[in-house]
Design a protein around this motif. Structure first.
Motif, PDB file in Angstrom:
ATOM      1  N   GLY A  18       0.808  -1.212   0.000  1.00 58.56           N
ATOM      2  CA  GLY A  18       0.000   0.000   0.000  1.00 58.56           C
ATOM      3  C   GLY A  18       0.839   1.259   0.000  1.00 58.56           C
ATOM      4  O   GLY A  18       2.069   1.204  -0.093  1.00 58.56           O
ATOM      5  N   ALA A  19       0.167   2.389   0.108  1.00 58.69           N
ATOM      6  CA  ALA A  19       0.823   3.694   0.136  1.00 58.69           C
ATOM      7  C   ALA A  19       0.021   4.637   1.026  1.00 58.69           C
ATOM      8  O   ALA A  19      -1.214   4.523   1.107  1.00 58.69           O
ATOM      9  CB  ALA A  19       0.930   4.267  -1.278  1.00 58.69           C
ATOM     10  N   GLU A  20       0.699   5.546   1.667  1.00 56.71           N
ATOM     11  CA  GLU A  20       0.062   6.480   2.600  1.00 56.71           C
ATOM     12  C   GLU A  20      -0.983   7.356   1.912  1.00 56.71           C
ATOM     13  O   GLU A  20      -1.994   7.716   2.509  1.00 56.71           O
ATOM     14  CB  GLU A  20       1.125   7.345   3.287  1.00 56.71           C
ATOM     15  CG  GLU A  20       0.590   8.279   4.336  1.00 56.71           C
ATOM     16  CD  GLU A  20      -0.182   7.588   5.467  1.00 56.71           C
ATOM     17  OE1 GLU A  20      -1.155   8.187   5.967  1.00 56.71           O
ATOM     18  OE2 GLU A  20       0.190   6.459   5.848  1.00 56.71           O
ATOM     19  N   TRP A  21      -0.783   7.708   0.661  1.00 62.49           N
ATOM     20  CA  TRP A  21      -1.716   8.580  -0.051  1.00 62.49           C
ATOM     21  C   TRP A  21      -3.024   7.874  -0.422  1.00 62.49           C
ATOM     22  O   TRP A  21      -3.981   8.497  -0.849  1.00 62.49           O
ATOM     23  CB  TRP A  21      -1.079   9.159  -1.308  1.00 62.49           C
ATOM     24  CG  TRP A  21      -0.430   8.146  -2.211  1.00 62.49           C
ATOM     25  CD1 TRP A  21       0.898   7.833  -2.273  1.00 62.49           C
ATOM     26  CD2 TRP A  21      -1.082   7.297  -3.172  1.00 62.49           C
ATOM     27  NE1 TRP A  21       1.117   6.846  -3.204  1.00 62.49           N
ATOM     28  CE2 TRP A  21      -0.073   6.502  -3.775  1.00 62.49           C
ATOM     29  CE3 TRP A  21      -2.390   7.121  -3.594  1.00 62.49           C
ATOM     30  CZ2 TRP A  21      -0.363   5.554  -4.764  1.00 62.49           C
ATOM     31  CZ3 TRP A  21      -2.672   6.177  -4.571  1.00 62.49           C
ATOM     32  CH2 TRP A  21      -1.649   5.416  -5.152  1.00 62.49           C
ATOM     33  N   TYR A  39       1.557  -8.239  10.776  1.00 57.68           N
ATOM     34  CA  TYR A  39       1.650  -8.276   9.318  1.00 57.68           C
ATOM     35  C   TYR A  39       2.851  -7.472   8.842  1.00 57.68           C
ATOM     36  O   TYR A  39       3.393  -6.649   9.574  1.00 57.68           O
ATOM     37  CB  TYR A  39       0.362  -7.742   8.674  1.00 57.68           C
ATOM     38  CG  TYR A  39       0.092  -6.268   8.936  1.00 57.68           C
ATOM     39  CD1 TYR A  39       0.415  -5.302   7.990  1.00 57.68           C
ATOM     40  CD2 TYR A  39      -0.483  -5.841  10.124  1.00 57.68           C
ATOM     41  CE1 TYR A  39       0.169  -3.964   8.223  1.00 57.68           C
ATOM     42  CE2 TYR A  39      -0.741  -4.507  10.361  1.00 57.68           C
ATOM     43  CZ  TYR A  39      -0.411  -3.566   9.404  1.00 57.68           C
ATOM     44  OH  TYR A  39      -0.652  -2.232   9.645  1.00 57.68           O
ATOM     45  N   ASP A  40       3.245  -7.743   7.618  1.00 60.83           N
ATOM     46  CA  ASP A  40       4.303  -6.970   6.969  1.00 60.83           C
ATOM     47  C   ASP A  40       3.637  -5.939   6.077  1.00 60.83           C
ATOM     48  O   ASP A  40       2.656  -6.244   5.383  1.00 60.83           O
ATOM     49  CB  ASP A  40       5.199  -7.875   6.115  1.00 60.83           C
ATOM     50  CG  ASP A  40       6.061  -8.789   6.960  1.00 60.83           C
ATOM     51  OD1 ASP A  40       6.531  -8.354   8.027  1.00 60.83           O
ATOM     52  OD2 ASP A  40       6.254  -9.948   6.562  1.00 60.83           O
ATOM     53  N   TYR A  41       4.175  -4.734   6.084  1.00 59.53           N
ATOM     54  CA  TYR A  41       3.647  -3.660   5.252  1.00 59.53           C
ATOM     55  C   TYR A  41       4.715  -3.265   4.240  1.00 59.53           C
ATOM     56  O   TYR A  41       5.837  -2.918   4.621  1.00 59.53           O
ATOM     57  CB  TYR A  41       3.261  -2.456   6.112  1.00 59.53           C
ATOM     58  CG  TYR A  41       2.683  -1.314   5.321  1.00 59.53           C
ATOM     59  CD1 TYR A  41       1.421  -1.407   4.754  1.00 59.53           C
ATOM     60  CD2 TYR A  41       3.402  -0.143   5.132  1.00 59.53           C
ATOM     61  CE1 TYR A  41       0.882  -0.356   4.022  1.00 59.53           C
ATOM     62  CE2 TYR A  41       2.875   0.907   4.399  1.00 59.53           C
ATOM     63  CZ  TYR A  41       1.613   0.794   3.848  1.00 59.53           C
ATOM     64  OH  TYR A  41       1.083   1.827   3.125  1.00 59.53           O
ATOM     65  N   VAL A  42       4.369  -3.347   2.974  1.00 58.77           N
ATOM     66  CA  VAL A  42       5.277  -2.950   1.899  1.00 58.77           C
ATOM     67  C   VAL A  42       4.787  -1.595   1.397  1.00 58.77           C
ATOM     68  O   VAL A  42       3.752  -1.507   0.723  1.00 58.77           O
ATOM     69  CB  VAL A  42       5.292  -3.997   0.759  1.00 58.77           C
ATOM     70  CG1 VAL A  42       6.236  -3.543  -0.355  1.00 58.77           C
ATOM     71  CG2 VAL A  42       5.697  -5.364   1.295  1.00 58.77           C
ATOM     72  N   VAL A  47       9.597   1.113  -1.163  1.00 61.21           N
ATOM     73  CA  VAL A  47      10.178  -0.137  -1.650  1.00 61.21           C
ATOM     74  C   VAL A  47      10.254  -0.081  -3.173  1.00 61.21           C
ATOM     75  O   VAL A  47       9.224   0.007  -3.850  1.00 61.21           O
ATOM     76  CB  VAL A  47       9.345  -1.362  -1.188  1.00 61.21           C
ATOM     77  CG1 VAL A  47       9.914  -2.649  -1.755  1.00 61.21           C
ATOM     78  CG2 VAL A  47       9.304  -1.414   0.341  1.00 61.21           C
ATOM     79  N   PHE A  48      11.460  -0.142  -3.700  1.00 52.03           N
ATOM     80  CA  PHE A  48      11.729   0.053  -5.119  1.00 52.03           C
ATOM     81  C   PHE A  48      10.810  -0.753  -6.035  1.00 52.03           C
ATOM     82  O   PHE A  48      10.203  -0.232  -6.957  1.00 52.03           O
ATOM     83  CB  PHE A  48      13.205  -0.262  -5.419  1.00 52.03           C
ATOM     84  CG  PHE A  48      13.530  -0.276  -6.880  1.00 52.03           C
ATOM     85  CD1 PHE A  48      13.626   0.912  -7.584  1.00 52.03           C
ATOM     86  CD2 PHE A  48      13.725  -1.468  -7.545  1.00 52.03           C
ATOM     87  CE1 PHE A  48      13.910   0.911  -8.938  1.00 52.03           C
ATOM     88  CE2 PHE A  48      14.018  -1.490  -8.901  1.00 52.03           C
ATOM     89  CZ  PHE A  48      14.106  -0.290  -9.593  1.00 52.03           C
ATOM     90  N   ASP A  49      10.679  -2.048  -5.789  1.00 51.23           N
ATOM     91  CA  ASP A  49       9.881  -2.896  -6.671  1.00 51.23           C
ATOM     92  C   ASP A  49       8.528  -3.267  -6.071  1.00 51.23           C
ATOM     93  O   ASP A  49       7.846  -4.166  -6.558  1.00 51.23           O
ATOM     94  CB  ASP A  49      10.649  -4.165  -7.030  1.00 51.23           C
ATOM     95  CG  ASP A  49      10.924  -5.063  -5.825  1.00 51.23           C
ATOM     96  OD1 ASP A  49      10.779  -4.598  -4.677  1.00 51.23           O
ATOM     97  OD2 ASP A  49      11.287  -6.233  -6.046  1.00 51.23           O
ATOM     98  N   GLY A  50       8.100  -2.551  -5.046  1.00 50.71           N
ATOM     99  CA  GLY A  50       6.849  -2.871  -4.359  1.00 50.71           C
ATOM    100  C   GLY A  50       5.636  -2.847  -5.266  1.00 50.71           C
ATOM    101  O   GLY A  50       4.805  -3.763  -5.234  1.00 50.71           O
ATOM    102  N   ALA A  51       5.496  -1.811  -6.078  1.00 48.51           N
ATOM    103  CA  ALA A  51       4.336  -1.703  -6.977  1.00 48.51           C
ATOM    104  C   ALA A  51       4.341  -2.824  -8.002  1.00 48.51           C
ATOM    105  O   ALA A  51       3.293  -3.411  -8.307  1.00 48.51           O
ATOM    106  CB  ALA A  51       4.311  -0.338  -7.653  1.00 48.51           C
TER     107      ALA A  51
END
Length: 92
Positions: A18-21, A39-42, A47-51
């Protein structure tokens, strides 16, 4: 599209991309936090390749993507969907 890594498809614990926005991301994250879920939050902003990883899992660009250890995932889940899956996991 990149194929997701096995660890992305079957994480050891719940993983949320996810993302804050993103309002849906903040809502899902708040539900996990209220329920005391480990849980883990990406963070897709950090995170460079998260999306790319989230898209490889869901086949979509919408977030959040919430992946469960059983290999299932939700994309943009409602609170009811997410809570139902958490309840199901606890009952198992």
């Amino acid at each position: 599209m990149t194929s997701p890594a096995i660890s992305d498809l079957n994480p050891a614990r719940i993983t949320m991309y996810g993302a804050e926005w993103c309002g849906d991301c903040r809502r899902s994250k708040a539900l996990l936090d209220r329920r005391g879920v480990d849980y883990d939050y990406v963070d897709l902003e950090l995170v460079f390749d998260g999306a790319e990883r989230a898209k490889a899992i869901s086949g979509r660009t919408q977030i959040p993507v919430v992946v469960f250890p059983d290999g299932t995932h939700f994309t943009e889940p409602t609170d009811a969907e997410l809570a139902g899956k958490l309840d199901e996991a606890i009952a198992a």
